[in-house]
Structures are given as structure tokens and as C-alpha cells.
Design an enzyme around this catalytic site. Structure first.
Site, PDB file in Angstrom:
ATOM      1  N   ARG A   1       0.941  -1.199  -0.144  1.00  0.00           N
ATOM      2  CA  ARG A   1      -0.225   0.168  -0.078  1.00  0.00           C
ATOM      3  C   ARG A   1       0.739   1.410   0.139  1.00  0.00           C
ATOM      4  O   ARG A   1       0.615   2.229  -0.497  1.00  0.00           O
ATOM      5  CB  ARG A   1      -0.991  -0.106   1.029  1.00  0.00           C
ATOM      6  CG  ARG A   1      -0.360  -0.114   2.508  1.00  0.00           C
ATOM      7  CD  ARG A   1      -1.379  -0.246   3.659  1.00  0.00           C
ATOM      8  NE  ARG A   1      -2.236  -1.545   3.566  1.00  0.00           N
ATOM      9  CZ  ARG A   1      -3.461  -1.919   3.785  1.00  0.00           C
ATOM     10  NH1 ARG A   1      -3.942  -0.776   4.127  1.00  0.00           N
ATOM     11  NH2 ARG A   1      -3.861  -2.812   3.857  1.00  0.00           N
ATOM     12  N   THR A   2       1.916   1.271   0.947  1.00  0.00           N
ATOM     13  CA  THR A   2       2.681   2.529   0.950  1.00  0.00           C
ATOM     14  C   THR A   2       3.331   2.878  -0.593  1.00  0.00           C
ATOM     15  O   THR A   2       3.295   3.931  -1.137  1.00  0.00           O
ATOM     16  CB  THR A   2       3.731   2.483   1.947  1.00  0.00           C
ATOM     17  OG1 THR A   2       3.228   1.826   3.045  1.00  0.00           O
ATOM     18  CG2 THR A   2       4.352   3.890   1.947  1.00  0.00           C
TER      19      THR A   2
ATOM     20  N   LYS B   1      23.203  -9.610  -4.191  1.00  0.00           N
ATOM     21  CA  LYS B   1      24.421  -9.966  -4.728  1.00  0.00           C
ATOM     22  C   LYS B   1      25.611  -9.181  -3.825  1.00  0.00           C
ATOM     23  O   LYS B   1      26.552  -9.170  -4.002  1.00  0.00           O
ATOM     24  CB  LYS B   1      24.771  -9.607  -6.151  1.00  0.00           C
ATOM     25  CG  LYS B   1      23.860 -10.304  -7.190  1.00  0.00           C
ATOM     26  CD  LYS B   1      24.128  -9.678  -8.568  1.00  0.00           C
ATOM     27  CE  LYS B   1      23.035 -10.386  -9.491  1.00  0.00           C
ATOM     28  NZ  LYS B   1      22.795  -9.545 -10.559  1.00  0.00           N
TER      29      LYS B   1
ATOM     30  N   ARG C   1      12.309   2.473   1.776  1.00  0.00           N
ATOM     31  CA  ARG C   1      11.971   1.883   3.119  1.00  0.00           C
ATOM     32  C   ARG C   1      12.907   0.592   3.412  1.00  0.00           C
ATOM     33  O   ARG C   1      13.496   0.226   2.439  1.00  0.00           O
ATOM     34  CB  ARG C   1      10.547   1.130   2.846  1.00  0.00           C
ATOM     35  CG  ARG C   1      10.195  -0.079   4.011  1.00  0.00           C
ATOM     36  CD  ARG C   1       8.860  -0.297   3.874  1.00  0.00           C
ATOM     37  NE  ARG C   1       8.070   0.639   4.490  1.00  0.00           N
ATOM     38  CZ  ARG C   1       6.645   0.286   4.596  1.00  0.00           C
ATOM     39  NH1 ARG C   1       5.948  -1.020   4.752  1.00  0.00           N
ATOM     40  NH2 ARG C   1       5.836   1.352   4.984  1.00  0.00           N
TER      41      ARG C   1
ATOM     42  N   HIS D   1       8.060   6.630  10.247  1.00  0.00           N
ATOM     43  CA  HIS D   1       7.335   6.566   9.092  1.00  0.00           C
ATOM     44  C   HIS D   1       6.497   7.854   8.953  1.00  0.00           C
ATOM     45  O   HIS D   1       5.372   8.053   9.111  1.00  0.00           O
ATOM     46  CB  HIS D   1       6.255   5.370   9.297  1.00  0.00           C
ATOM     47  CG  HIS D   1       5.502   4.813   7.915  1.00  0.00           C
ATOM     48  ND1 HIS D   1       5.767   5.640   6.575  1.00  0.00           N
ATOM     49  CD2 HIS D   1       4.936   3.822   7.641  1.00  0.00           C
ATOM     50  CE1 HIS D   1       5.059   4.965   5.962  1.00  0.00           C
ATOM     51  NE2 HIS D   1       4.463   4.077   6.282  1.00  0.00           N
TER      52      HIS D   1
END
Lengths: 323, 210
Positions: A62-63, A90, A112, A140
Site C-alpha cells: 500500500r505505501t 549480490k 523503506r 514513518h
């Protein structure tokens, strides 16, 4: 709009470092941009030719979707940098990943990360804007802003200011970046905040952030006093087994049920950042009931993220012009 | 064309109509302010503009006119024009809107400070509606260009005409106003035309700052 507001930040890393005026600048901008989503042509050309990259090291639907849609409504181009399939797996460092993305001509990175402080680190090694979409248990900020926007919108219609309000934040405060961003934003604008939850999840030192913060462990005693209840999600992915004896017991003491809602003021506002664990921290009939603003939070999130993108990318352009 | 299109109500050059402000004299190094329109002249000009818009009502083909003001002084001017038109003809249907052009400007990459938008408020449909776009000062023409882009995102107006209180004849884009209050010859970019309008401001006045 009353005072002449300004904005000069290229990055949004958290709400702790913002002034009350800066927070209000974002909310006022979001208020203006909310109308765009009601048009038949849901787009303005403000960020035409700019590029936004979603750099998500943690799962989020959703974000990420909300940021993408917000950028598209401002006419920016959007790229998802998929971490699991990229060179990050990697062994590339965060710094190298960011600088490689920036070298492609990107104007804003939305990040994020499971580590607190990753967006700050990123902002120090790139020239483009950096927006924190959640870092560890730190902040947040756009969730905090959209909660604040929803609260302001609801109570302004009833003739009340944020400084008149008492807000309860309920649940796993210790692990919650949503709680931290809410606490900073609400106290800066003068609201009273009570943090509620079992003592294992509500650290006593949170009180030191601001004198307007109280801590409680008995939800039923707090409910009759508050204007807003922000129910946090139980984050099974972050909890250690010792936090509480069982989910059922947590739900019995801290779940928002229809019966508990009867203890509240008749005009109480119920928020939840989603995704909900229905039947655990919040009951279905409360989540879908008249007091709930949960879907309005999602719509407002779009306007708030449009505002943040416009302000940060705009301020970064201004800073480069003046350099 | 509207009956008096393009013709200003009064022609002013910066060399005439020098009215001293009732303020202590400014030091020579500071800027000088010259009043272009005082409160009485502003009210008179708004009334005359309203009369001319009203006289062109036949052009609207029975469609309800919309006055759309560019934030922020254009919006106030649009409201005051609407009040005057309602006084002339209480029966005419009239809509008033406020247009925020912040998101449509062409200078995001060149300006010196960021603008906090105030939002657009138009609680009516624009499709097939005659629209008069209202602004306080017509200067480079860039705001009006941005306003066109903003307006057409809301629908397809029957036509758009432009009304301004002050036409500062210093165009960078090829845009002309249909209704003009006064014309001011102030070609120097350092000069500024400042409009203050009640009820948002505490006085009605138009200054030229040099």
C-alpha cells in the site's frame, strides 16, 4: 490560509526534526492537492519530467502504491527498483545502490529499510531528494502526517484544533515507527498523547520526548478521556515471543471491540494504519463502523504524499538554482 | 468580440497621478511608492468593469456565466465583480470560482522559493460555460498561460475571456485582456505593481513601487 508558510527541505527523513510550521505547510499543501483526486482528469503538471524511484528493502504494497500514484498525479515518472531481484542480493552496499540509481537521472528516491537511519545515510550520499517510507523502528513520516491530516480534517469540521485534542496510541509502541512519527507530530502541534499497551511494549522512556505524553496500561480507563484512538497493528514479524503471553490475551486486554467503543465519547475517531489484523487489535464491526476513518486515511495518504513529493522535489530544485 | 474589448477605462502613465502617501517620507535609498488607484477609484473601476461584462450578456447565449479568479487577489476581485453584477441584474445566474495555478507554473526549476498552494475551488461544471478569467495584474502573461492549462483540466468552456484590474504592458507571452481597468506603462522589471483589496486586505489600493 493565514500565515505565509515556507518550505526549504529537500528530504523528508522524519517528523522529529520538523517545526510545527513545517508540518502545517505539508498539511496545507495536502489540503490543496486533495481536490485533484476528485477531478475527471486526476493529474497536474507540477513534476512533469521528474523521476521518482521506489527503493523498498522491505515488503510493502500500500505505501509503495500510494507513493507511485501520488507521483503520477503530479505527472512524474515512476520506477520500482525491485530489491530481491537486483544486485542488492549480490552484496552491493546501500550507498552504491543509491548512487547507481541516481546516475540514471533520478530526482527523488522513496526508501523503506529495516534499519533505522538508512534514509539519513542515503540523503548524505546523493544529490537528489530522499523520502523516508519507513525505517526500522525509527519513523514513518508520511503515515504520521496522514494520520494528523485525517485528525485535523475531522475535528476542524467540528470547530476543534489539534491542540484541543487528546489522542491514544494503542499497541506495540516499542517497535512502531508509526507511533514515533505520530508522537512527534501530535506533540509539536500541542495535542495530549497517551500511549497504551502492555508494559513490555510501551517503553517508559518515551515519556521523555515531550511533557504532553502519558503512559497507561489499562485501555478501559483511557478510552472515556480521548478524542482519537489510533490502533496499531500487532507486528508479528517484529515481536519476540516474550512480549505478551498469547495473541488471545493481548486481544482481550487491548483489542478495540464494539463493547469497548461504548466506553468512548460518542464522537470518538478511530484510526488504524493498516493492514489490519481483524479480530485481534480491532474488531470488524469497529473497523467498518461510523467512528472509523480507516479508508479516509488511505485517500488522505495520497494527498499527503503528493504534498511531500511536490515540496521536497521543488525545494531541491530551488536549492540547486541558488547554488 | 465584447463591445469594449481591449479598450481600457483609463490610461495612466507612471509620470502622472502622483499622490503622496500619508506616511513619513522614505529615505532616498528605499523604494518609492506611488498610488495608481485609491479606494474610490478602485470601487469605480470595478463597477465599470461589471457594467461592461453585464452589457456583453447577449454573448453568453443564455448560459450561466462563471467568473474564475486566479488566487489570491484575482479571486477577491472576481467576488467583488460578482456582487456588482448581481446589483445590476439580480436575476442573472452567476458562478464564482477560485483557481490555484501553483501546480501549472513553468518556473519550478528556476524560481527562488517554493510556493505553498492554496487549492482550487470550483463547485460547478465548466463544460460549455462562458468563463471570464479574472486577475488583479496582467504582467508577463505567464500566470494567464498557466491558468488556461489549469482551467481546461476542469472541462471545455464555451469561451474564456480575460479581465484584469491593471494591465501592466510588459508582456513575455502573446496574451491580451478583453476587459481592462487601467493600463500602466511600467516597463522596468524592478518596478512592482502591488494590489491590495478588501476584505482580505485592510484597504483598497493599487501601488506602483519603483
Amino acid at each position: 490560509m493565514t500565515a505565509e508558510r515556507t518550505w526549504t527541505r529537500s528530504h523528508l527523513l522524519g517528523l522529529e526534526e520538523l517545526s510545527a510550521d513545517e508540518i502545517l505547510s505539508i498539511l496545507d499543501t495536502a489540503q490543496s492537492l486533495k481536490e485533484v483526486s476528485t477531478r475527471s482528469i486526476k493529474k497536474v503538471p507540477a513534476l512533469r519530467g521528474k523521476v521518482m524511484v521506489n527503493l523498498f528493502f522491505e515488503d510493502s504494497t500500500r505505501t509503495k502504491t500510494s507513493f507511485s500514484l501520488a507521483a503520477q498525479r503530479l505527472s512524474a515518472d515512476v520506477i520500482d527498483f525491485s530489491v530481491s531481484t537486483s544486485s542488492v542480493s549480490k552484496g552491493e552496499t546501500l550507498r552504491d545502490t543509491a548512487r547507481n540509481i541516481e546516475a540514471m537521472g533520478v530526482d527523488v528516491i522513496v526508501v523503506r529499510h529495516r534499519s533505522s537511519g538508512a534514509p539519513l545515510l542515503l540523503s548524505q550520499c546523493v544529490e537528489c531528494s530522499v523520502i523516508n517510507a519507513g525505517d526500522g523502528s525509527h519513523e514513518h513520516p508520511t503515515q504520521g502526517l496522514l494520520d494528523l491530516f485525517t485528525i485535523r480534517e475531522t475535528f476542524e469540521a467540528r470547530g476543534k484544533k489539534i491542540s484541543d485534542l487528546h489522542v491514544a496510541i494503542v499497541g506495540d509502541i516499542a517497535n512502531s515507527r508509526v507511533a514515533r512519527s505520530n508522537i512527534h507530530a501530535l506533540t509539536k502541534l500541542g495535542a495530549r498523547v497517551t500511549l497504551v499497551g502492555p508494559s513490555t511494549l510501551v517503553p517508559g522512556d518515551m515519556k521523555k520526548i515531550h511533557p504532553n505524553i502519558a503512559i497507561a496500561h489499562d485501555l478501559d480507563a483511557v478510552l472515556p478521556q480521548v478524542d482519537v484512538i489510533n490502533m496499531l497493528r500487532i507486528q508479528f514479524e517484529r515481536l519476540t515471543s516474550a512480549a505478551f503471553p498469547s495473541v488471545r490475551e493481548y486481544s482481550r486486554f487491548f483489542g478495540l471491540t464494539h463493547e469497548r467503543l461504548k466506553l468512548c465519547r460518542p464522537d470518538v475517531l478511530v484510526l488504524h494504519p493498516g493492514p489490519m489484523n481483524r479480530g485481534l487489535e480491532i474488531n470488524t464491526n469497529v473497523a467498518d463502523g461510523d467512528h472509523s476513518a480507516i479508508l479516509r486515511q488511505v485517500s488522505n495518504g495520497l494527498a499527503v504524499r503528493m504534498a511531500v513529493l511536490y515540496l521536497c522535489v521543488g525545494a531541491n530544485s530551488v536549492a540547486r538554482n541558488l547554488a | 468580440m465584447p463591445s469594449g474589448a481591449g479598450a481600457p477605462l483609463g490610461m495612466l502613465s507612471s509620470s502622472i497621478r502622483l499622490i503622496n502617501l500619508a506616511l513619513p517620507p522614505l529615505p532616498a535609498t528605499l523604494t518609492a511608492m506611488q498610488i495608481l488607484l485609491d479606494a474610490q477609484h478602485i470601487q469605480q473601476t470595478i463597477r465599470q468593469l461589471a457594467q461592461r461584462v453585464h452589457a456583453d450578456a447577449s454573448l453568453h447565449n443564455g448560459h450561466a456565466l462563471a467568473l474564475v479568479g486566479i488566487r489570491s487577489r484575482g479571486e477577491i476581485l472576481a467576488q467583488r465583480l460578482a456582487d456588482e453584477i448581481a446589483r445590476l441584474d439580480g436575476h442573472s445566474k452567476l458562478e464564482v470560482g477560485a483557481l490555484d495555478i501553483t501546480m501549472y507554473r513553468d518556473d519550478l526549476s528556476t524560481r527562488a522559493a517554493i510556493t505553498i498552494p492554496q487549492g482550487t475551488e470550483m463547485n460547478f461544471r465548466l463544460d460549455d460555460r462562458p468563463v471570464i478569467l479574472v486577475d488583479d495584474v496582467l504582467d508577463t502573461g505567464r500566470s494567464v498561460r498557466a491558468a488556461f492549462d489549469a482551467l481546461v483540466d476542469f472541462g471545455r468552456p464555451r469561451f474564456i475571456r480575460l479581465l484584469v484590474l491593471v494591465d501592466r504592458e510588459r508582456r513575455e507571452y502573446p496574451i491580451a485582456a478583453d476587459y481592462v481597468g487601467i493600463k500602466v506603462d511600467a516597463p522596468d522589471p524592478e518596478q512592482k505593481v502591488l494590489v491590495r483589496l478588501r476584505p482580505t486586505d485592510d484597504e483598497d489600493v493599487v501601488y506602483l513601487q519603483t
